[in-house]
Design a protein around this motif. Structure first.
Motif, short mmCIF file in Angstrom:
data_model
loop_
_atom_site.label_atom_id
_atom_site.label_comp_id
_atom_site.label_asym_id
_atom_site.label_seq_id
_atom_site.Cartn_x
_atom_site.Cartn_y
_atom_site.Cartn_z
N VAL A 359 -1.37 4.05 25.55
CA VAL A 359 -2.91 4.07 25.42
C VAL A 359 -3.34 5.36 24.83
CG1 VAL A 359 -5.17 3.86 26.70
CG2 VAL A 359 -3.40 2.55 27.21
N VAL A 360 -3.60 5.27 23.42
CA VAL A 360 -4.38 6.32 22.70
C VAL A 360 -5.60 6.79 23.26
CG1 VAL A 360 -4.53 7.23 20.53
CG2 VAL A 360 -2.87 5.70 20.92
N GLY A 361 -5.38 8.03 23.69
CA GLY A 361 -6.85 8.88 23.98
C GLY A 361 -7.19 10.03 23.28
N ILE A 362 -8.13 10.90 23.74
CA ILE A 362 -8.37 12.13 23.19
C ILE A 362 -7.37 13.22 23.58
CG2 ILE A 362 -10.05 13.92 23.16
CD1 ILE A 362 -11.11 11.52 21.69
N SER A 363 -6.87 13.26 24.87
CA SER A 363 -5.93 14.18 25.30
C SER A 363 -4.64 13.92 25.24
CB SER A 363 -6.14 14.33 27.15
OG SER A 363 -7.63 14.56 27.40
N GLY A 364 -4.28 12.78 24.87
CA GLY A 364 -2.98 12.15 24.47
C GLY A 364 -2.66 10.77 24.50
N THR A 365 -1.44 10.44 24.30
CA THR A 365 -1.14 8.81 24.58
C THR A 365 -0.62 8.71 25.91
OG1 THR A 365 -0.97 8.73 22.17
CG2 THR A 365 0.15 6.86 23.83
N PHE A 366 -1.28 7.74 26.67
CA PHE A 366 -1.16 7.57 28.08
C PHE A 366 -0.10 6.79 28.36
CE2 PHE A 366 -5.09 9.91 27.68
CZ PHE A 366 -5.26 10.90 28.89
N THR A 367 0.93 7.06 29.19
CA THR A 367 1.85 6.08 29.75
C THR A 367 1.91 6.31 31.07
OG1 THR A 367 3.00 5.45 27.79
CG2 THR A 367 3.90 4.98 29.85
N MET A 368 1.19 5.64 32.20
CA MET A 368 1.56 5.85 33.56
C MET A 368 2.50 5.18 34.20
SD MET A 368 -1.55 7.85 34.33
CE MET A 368 -3.06 7.90 33.53
N SER A 369 3.01 5.24 35.48
CA SER A 369 3.94 4.80 36.15
C SER A 369 3.69 5.02 37.66
CB SER A 369 5.43 5.27 35.94
OG SER A 369 5.68 6.57 36.27
#
Length: 401
Positions: A359-369
């Motif tokens: 998920v591309v955001g302002i702070s970076g690209t998020f990949t949760m787990s």
């Protein structure tokens, strides 16, 4: 999400429920723990606990502005599936006790569906037990990895201190530095930083040889900077937030310390530049791409998202957004995405957040787990310096770039 400038103030007042002082009305539509079916009618309620006054105000104020802007935009778009989205903001006054009281109010009185905040680590850690015990999704906007370590219900958007230090160690190794002098914030934001520098730096033969602390609201840094000067490390690190980080930078330069200096990711706003003044020239810091949006290559995967936000925020407030506004943007967008996809069932929202990928955001690209409720790597950061009073992307991003 682009919007033009006219008449936003009126729309905002009509759209938002703000808890900054004593305001709040209570209309059911949220509340309850993670178990059981959610009521998918009536307004959706999002609570936010921010450091709007006190030591963290330079973080909390732009975060509030970002959330108000985004909530107004969503209201103009018709909410989520026709349901109004209410934003209830509480000021924790930059205290842990204030944060705990604020989240208790949001959960038990306002019956919100999800909580954003706080702006800083200490208040976020104070909120975490309430979120966990009430089984309500919480998205912190703060940095320390301890906020999410082992958590079930808490996520975060600011880059972890660990990935920040990884980026800093990469730079130090590239420059041939092996010893670090550290002056750090004595609050939760600085907890564990010295140990992390030693742990991550060990593979490169880099370690901390002197460590000093300062209060988040400190104004005199002479003693700490004299001790760093006497330690004669290859490079020094100031780890704090404005205005303290800017005042520490001033003291560093005034004392004539010759070693290069790095600051942490906690300085990404105009308040730091204004406070530090000329003393900021030449420092290096790992920051999110937002502060150098106009210097990003067109093919940067975050460029479109960042530029759209910068345009909207600047049109609304007549100034550019800070790093911290970006953390709030990410928290809001992750929350809204989850609520759109799965509704207000709290367990479903939690599970959706934990499963986010690319998920591309302002702070970076998020990949949760399940093992990572922050979702960002060191690639979320770029090395930045200060040139003529403005942020400047370093031409050589080194091995970590």
């Amino acid at each position: 999400m682009r919007r033009t400038a006219p008449a936003r103030a009126a729309a905002l007042l009509a759209a938002l429920t703000l808890g900054l002082a004593a305001c709040a009305e209570s209309e059911s539509g949220g509340g309850g723990g993670g178990g059981g079916a959610a009521d998918e009618s009536g307004p959706i309620k999002i609570g936010a606990v921010l450091d709007i006054t006190g030591a963290g105000a330079s973080l909390g104020v732009p975060e509030r502005q970002a959330l108000e802007l985004l909530a107004s935009q969503l209201q103009e778009e018709g909410g989520i599936d026709g349901r109004e989205v209410e934003l209830i903001i509480e000021d924790n006054q930059s205290t842990e006790d204030g944060a705990a009281k604020a989240i208790n109010k949001l959960v038990n009185e306002d019956e919100v569906d999800l909580v954003l905040g706080a702006s800083r680590t200490g208040p976020s850690l104070a909120m975490r037990p309430v979120a966990e015990s009430n089984q309500i999704p919480m998205i912190s906007l703060a940095a320390n990895q301890a906020i999410v370590d082992g958590s079930e219900w808490v996520f975060k958007t600011a880059q972890n201190d660990r990935v920040v230090i990884e980026r800093m160690i990469d730079y130090m190794a590239d420059q041939g530095h092996t010893t670090i002098g550290l002056a750090r914030d004595a609050s939760g934001f600085g907890e564990g930083v010295q140990e992390m520098f030693d742990e991550i730096g060990a593979a490169e033969g880099i370690s901390v040889v002197a460590a000093e602390k300062f209060a988040p609201d400190a104004t005199d840094f002479t003693a700490q900077m004299v001790n760093l000067r006497n330690a004669a490390a290859d490079i020094n690190v100031i780890w704090g937030i404005p205005p303290a980080a800017g005042l520490a930078q001033q003291a560093y330069v005034q004392l004539g310390i010759a070693a290069p200096v790095m600051q942490s990711h906690g300085i990404g706003n105009q308040v730091f530049l204004d406070t530090a003044g000329d003393s900021a020239e030449g420092l290096v810091a790992p920051l999110g791409r937002l502060v150098v949006a106009d210097q990003l290559p067109e093919d940067d995967p975050q460029a479109d998202v960042i530029n759209e936000f910068v345009e909207a925020y600047t049109a609304e407030y007549d100034q550019g957004p800070s790093t911290f506004a970006g953390h709030a943007y990410d928290g809001w967008q992750l929350a809204i995405d989850a609520l759109r996809e799965v509704g207000t069932d709290k367990q479903a929202v939690r599970d959706h957040l934990e499963g986010l990928e690319d998920v591309v955001g302002i702070s970076g690209t998020f990949t949760m787990s399940p093992d990572d409720h922050s979702g960002l790597t060191k690639e979320a950061l770029v090395l930045v310096t200060v040139e003529n009073g403005a942020w400047k992307l370093l031409p050589d991003q080194g091995t970590g770039g």
